[in-house]
Design a protein around this motif. Sequence first.
Motif, PDB file in Angstrom:
ATOM      1  N   GLN A 124       0.835  -1.205   0.000  1.00 38.41           N
ATOM      2  CA  GLN A 124       0.000   0.000   0.000  1.00 38.41           C
ATOM      3  C   GLN A 124       0.868   1.252   0.000  1.00 38.41           C
ATOM      4  O   GLN A 124       0.635   2.189  -0.787  1.00 38.41           O
ATOM      5  N   GLN A 125       1.874   1.267   0.866  1.00 43.09           N
ATOM      6  CA  GLN A 125       2.789   2.401   0.872  1.00 43.09           C
ATOM      7  C   GLN A 125       3.553   2.501  -0.445  1.00 43.09           C
ATOM      8  O   GLN A 125       3.744   3.590  -1.003  1.00 43.09           O
ATOM      9  N   ALA A 126       4.001   1.348  -0.955  1.00 43.64           N
ATOM     10  CA  ALA A 126       4.752   1.334  -2.208  1.00 43.64           C
ATOM     11  C   ALA A 126       3.910   1.860  -3.359  1.00 43.64           C
ATOM     12  O   ALA A 126       4.397   2.617  -4.212  1.00 43.64           O
ATOM     13  N   ALA A 127       2.645   1.460  -3.401  1.00 38.38           N
ATOM     14  CA  ALA A 127       1.755   1.902  -4.484  1.00 38.38           C
ATOM     15  C   ALA A 127       1.580   3.410  -4.478  1.00 38.38           C
ATOM     16  O   ALA A 127       1.373   4.032  -5.532  1.00 38.38           O
ATOM     17  N   GLY A 133       9.049   3.886 -13.336  1.00 36.26           N
ATOM     18  CA  GLY A 133      10.197   3.063 -13.657  1.00 36.26           C
ATOM     19  C   GLY A 133      10.581   2.108 -12.545  1.00 36.26           C
ATOM     20  O   GLY A 133      11.571   1.379 -12.660  1.00 36.26           O
ATOM     21  N   GLY A 134       9.789   2.084 -11.484  1.00 29.99           N
ATOM     22  CA  GLY A 134      10.111   1.281 -10.309  1.00 29.99           C
ATOM     23  C   GLY A 134       9.530  -0.113 -10.342  1.00 29.99           C
ATOM     24  O   GLY A 134       8.895  -0.541 -11.319  1.00 29.99           O
ATOM     25  N   ALA A 135       9.746  -0.836  -9.245  1.00 31.83           N
ATOM     26  CA  ALA A 135       9.306  -2.223  -9.143  1.00 31.83           C
ATOM     27  C   ALA A 135       8.930  -2.553  -7.707  1.00 31.83           C
ATOM     28  O   ALA A 135       9.595  -2.107  -6.760  1.00 31.83           O
ATOM     29  N   ILE A 136       7.862  -3.320  -7.571  1.00 36.46           N
ATOM     30  CA  ILE A 136       7.443  -3.867  -6.287  1.00 36.46           C
ATOM     31  C   ILE A 136       7.568  -5.377  -6.402  1.00 36.46           C
ATOM     32  O   ILE A 136       7.036  -5.979  -7.340  1.00 36.46           O
ATOM     33  N   ILE A 137       8.288  -5.997  -5.468  1.00 36.83           N
ATOM     34  CA  ILE A 137       8.575  -7.428  -5.561  1.00 36.83           C
ATOM     35  C   ILE A 137       8.184  -8.097  -4.242  1.00 36.83           C
ATOM     36  O   ILE A 137       8.775  -7.815  -3.188  1.00 36.83           O
ATOM     37  N   LEU A 168      -2.455  -5.792  -7.976  1.00 39.48           N
ATOM     38  CA  LEU A 168      -1.772  -4.507  -7.821  1.00 39.48           C
ATOM     39  C   LEU A 168      -1.102  -4.091  -9.126  1.00 39.48           C
ATOM     40  O   LEU A 168      -1.104  -2.903  -9.478  1.00 39.48           O
ATOM     41  N   ALA A 169      -0.550  -5.044  -9.870  1.00 35.59           N
ATOM     42  CA  ALA A 169       0.067  -4.713 -11.154  1.00 35.59           C
ATOM     43  C   ALA A 169      -0.935  -4.018 -12.065  1.00 35.59           C
ATOM     44  O   ALA A 169      -0.601  -3.036 -12.754  1.00 35.59           O
ATOM     45  N   ARG A 170      -2.159  -4.485 -12.066  1.00 33.46           N
ATOM     46  CA  ARG A 170      -3.194  -3.889 -12.919  1.00 33.46           C
ATOM     47  C   ARG A 170      -3.684  -2.560 -12.370  1.00 33.46           C
ATOM     48  O   ARG A 170      -4.017  -1.652 -13.137  1.00 33.46           O
ATOM     49  N   GLU A 171      -3.706  -2.449 -11.058  1.00 29.68           N
ATOM     50  CA  GLU A 171      -4.137  -1.186 -10.459  1.00 29.68           C
ATOM     51  C   GLU A 171      -3.137  -0.055 -10.712  1.00 29.68           C
ATOM     52  O   GLU A 171      -3.525   1.117 -10.659  1.00 29.68           O
ATOM     53  N   LEU A 172      -1.886  -0.415 -10.987  1.00 28.98           N
ATOM     54  CA  LEU A 172      -0.868   0.607 -11.241  1.00 28.98           C
ATOM     55  C   LEU A 172      -0.704   0.898 -12.734  1.00 28.98           C
ATOM     56  O   LEU A 172       0.306   1.478 -13.150  1.00 28.98           O
ATOM     57  N   ARG A 173      -1.701   0.546 -13.512  1.00 31.01           N
ATOM     58  CA  ARG A 173      -1.703   0.847 -14.958  1.00 31.01           C
ATOM     59  C   ARG A 173      -1.356   2.318 -15.198  1.00 31.01           C
ATOM     60  O   ARG A 173      -1.870   3.216 -14.538  1.00 31.01           O
ATOM     61  N   GLY A 174      -0.459   2.547 -16.142  1.00 33.97           N
ATOM     62  CA  GLY A 174      -0.101   3.902 -16.507  1.00 33.97           C
ATOM     63  C   GLY A 174       0.979   4.533 -15.659  1.00 33.97           C
ATOM     64  O   GLY A 174       1.448   5.635 -15.966  1.00 33.97           O
ATOM     65  N   ARG A 175       1.427   3.842 -14.617  1.00 28.51           N
ATOM     66  CA  ARG A 175       2.439   4.395 -13.706  1.00 28.51           C
ATOM     67  C   ARG A 175       3.857   3.937 -14.051  1.00 28.51           C
ATOM     68  O   ARG A 175       4.823   4.402 -13.443  1.00 28.51           O
ATOM     69  N   ASP A 176       4.022   2.979 -14.960  1.00 21.58           N
ATOM     70  CA  ASP A 176       5.328   2.403 -15.299  1.00 21.58           C
ATOM     71  C   ASP A 176       5.983   1.794 -14.071  1.00 21.58           C
ATOM     72  O   ASP A 176       7.176   1.996 -13.798  1.00 21.58           O
ATOM     73  N   ILE A 177       5.196   1.030 -13.314  1.00 18.86           N
ATOM     74  CA  ILE A 177       5.691   0.309 -12.139  1.00 18.86           C
ATOM     75  C   ILE A 177       5.303  -1.148 -12.297  1.00 18.86           C
ATOM     76  O   ILE A 177       4.133  -1.462 -12.514  1.00 18.86           O
ATOM     77  N   THR A 178       6.281  -2.050 -12.202  1.00 15.81           N
ATOM     78  CA  THR A 178       5.983  -3.471 -12.280  1.00 15.81           C
ATOM     79  C   THR A 178       5.758  -4.043 -10.884  1.00 15.81           C
ATOM     80  O   THR A 178       6.315  -3.552  -9.891  1.00 15.81           O
ATOM     81  N   VAL A 179       4.923  -5.088 -10.832  1.00 12.28           N
ATOM     82  CA  VAL A 179       4.647  -5.775  -9.571  1.00 12.28           C
ATOM     83  C   VAL A 179       4.732  -7.279  -9.835  1.00 12.28           C
ATOM     84  O   VAL A 179       3.959  -7.812 -10.646  1.00 12.28           O
ATOM     85  N   ASN A 180       5.666  -7.930  -9.191  1.00 11.96           N
ATOM     86  CA  ASN A 180       5.859  -9.367  -9.359  1.00 11.96           C
ATOM     87  C   ASN A 180       6.132 -10.020  -8.013  1.00 11.96           C
ATOM     88  O   ASN A 180       6.336  -9.343  -7.010  1.00 11.96           O
ATOM     89  N   ALA A 181       6.128 -11.347  -8.015  1.00 14.89           N
ATOM     90  CA  ALA A 181       6.477 -12.093  -6.806  1.00 14.89           C
ATOM     91  C   ALA A 181       7.516 -13.154  -7.148  1.00 14.89           C
ATOM     92  O   ALA A 181       7.512 -13.710  -8.251  1.00 14.89           O
TER      93      ALA A 181
END
Length: 245
Positions: A124-127, A133-137, A168-181
């Motif tokens: 939540q904080q990361a989002a 250009g960032g990434a949440i892993i 979360l990856a889909r919720e960040l559409r348009g932000r250029d942030i990837t979300v993976n596990a």
Amino acid sequence: MNDSTTRVALVTGATGGIGRATAERLAADGMAVGVHYSGNSARAAEVAAAITAAGGRAISVSGDVADETAMSAVFDDIEQAFGGIDVVVNTAGIMLLAPLAELNLDDLDRMHRTNIRGTFVVCQQAARRVRAGGAIINFSTSVTRLSFPNYSGYVATKAAVEAITPVLARELRGRDITVNAVAPGPTATPLFLDGKDQATIDQLAKAAPLERLGTPEDMAETVSFLAGPARWVNGQVIFSNGGIA
């Protein structure tokens, strides 16, 4: 220390085996690193000092991952020190094993609080704060596929992490942030090895086609890929397990 051009990472649980290897790898990749800990300040200071001694930049930051106020302050501290946040890695987690029929429900609640709520709070904080250009892993486990006995409570929490990740990856559409596990297989860390006899460890080491246990550095390499060049990998669970599943 502020430098808005330097990529900055937060690694939760950075005093653990995978967490420390990840923090050190991202620092070697050129990122400034927030070394997060919950209880062991001396070990966090040791990790940060090792990164600094190797020519990197790091600070230690403390907070309960399941406490939104504490983690907001952690993000504040990192932003103040380094100018922003680009990569957030959720390695913090606990694993308490027992057959489903015997698992203490208080242990289930503890795992739920750290592994699910903690991941959710940090995500939540990361989002809200990770720069373009960032990434949440996040971190799951290959046991969601392997279905080892005694892991039901732990796997339930990690299956939730796997479910959160593509949403979360889909919720960040348009932000250029990837979300993976990342879903490690059997990995030679204290968390995994604790309570296992040598015969069990040897059996697990032979299970993968590569015939060894994973190492924290193997997992850090996967994180490095997702945090850096892997801009077209998004909303995925990467099973880093040597082919065991």
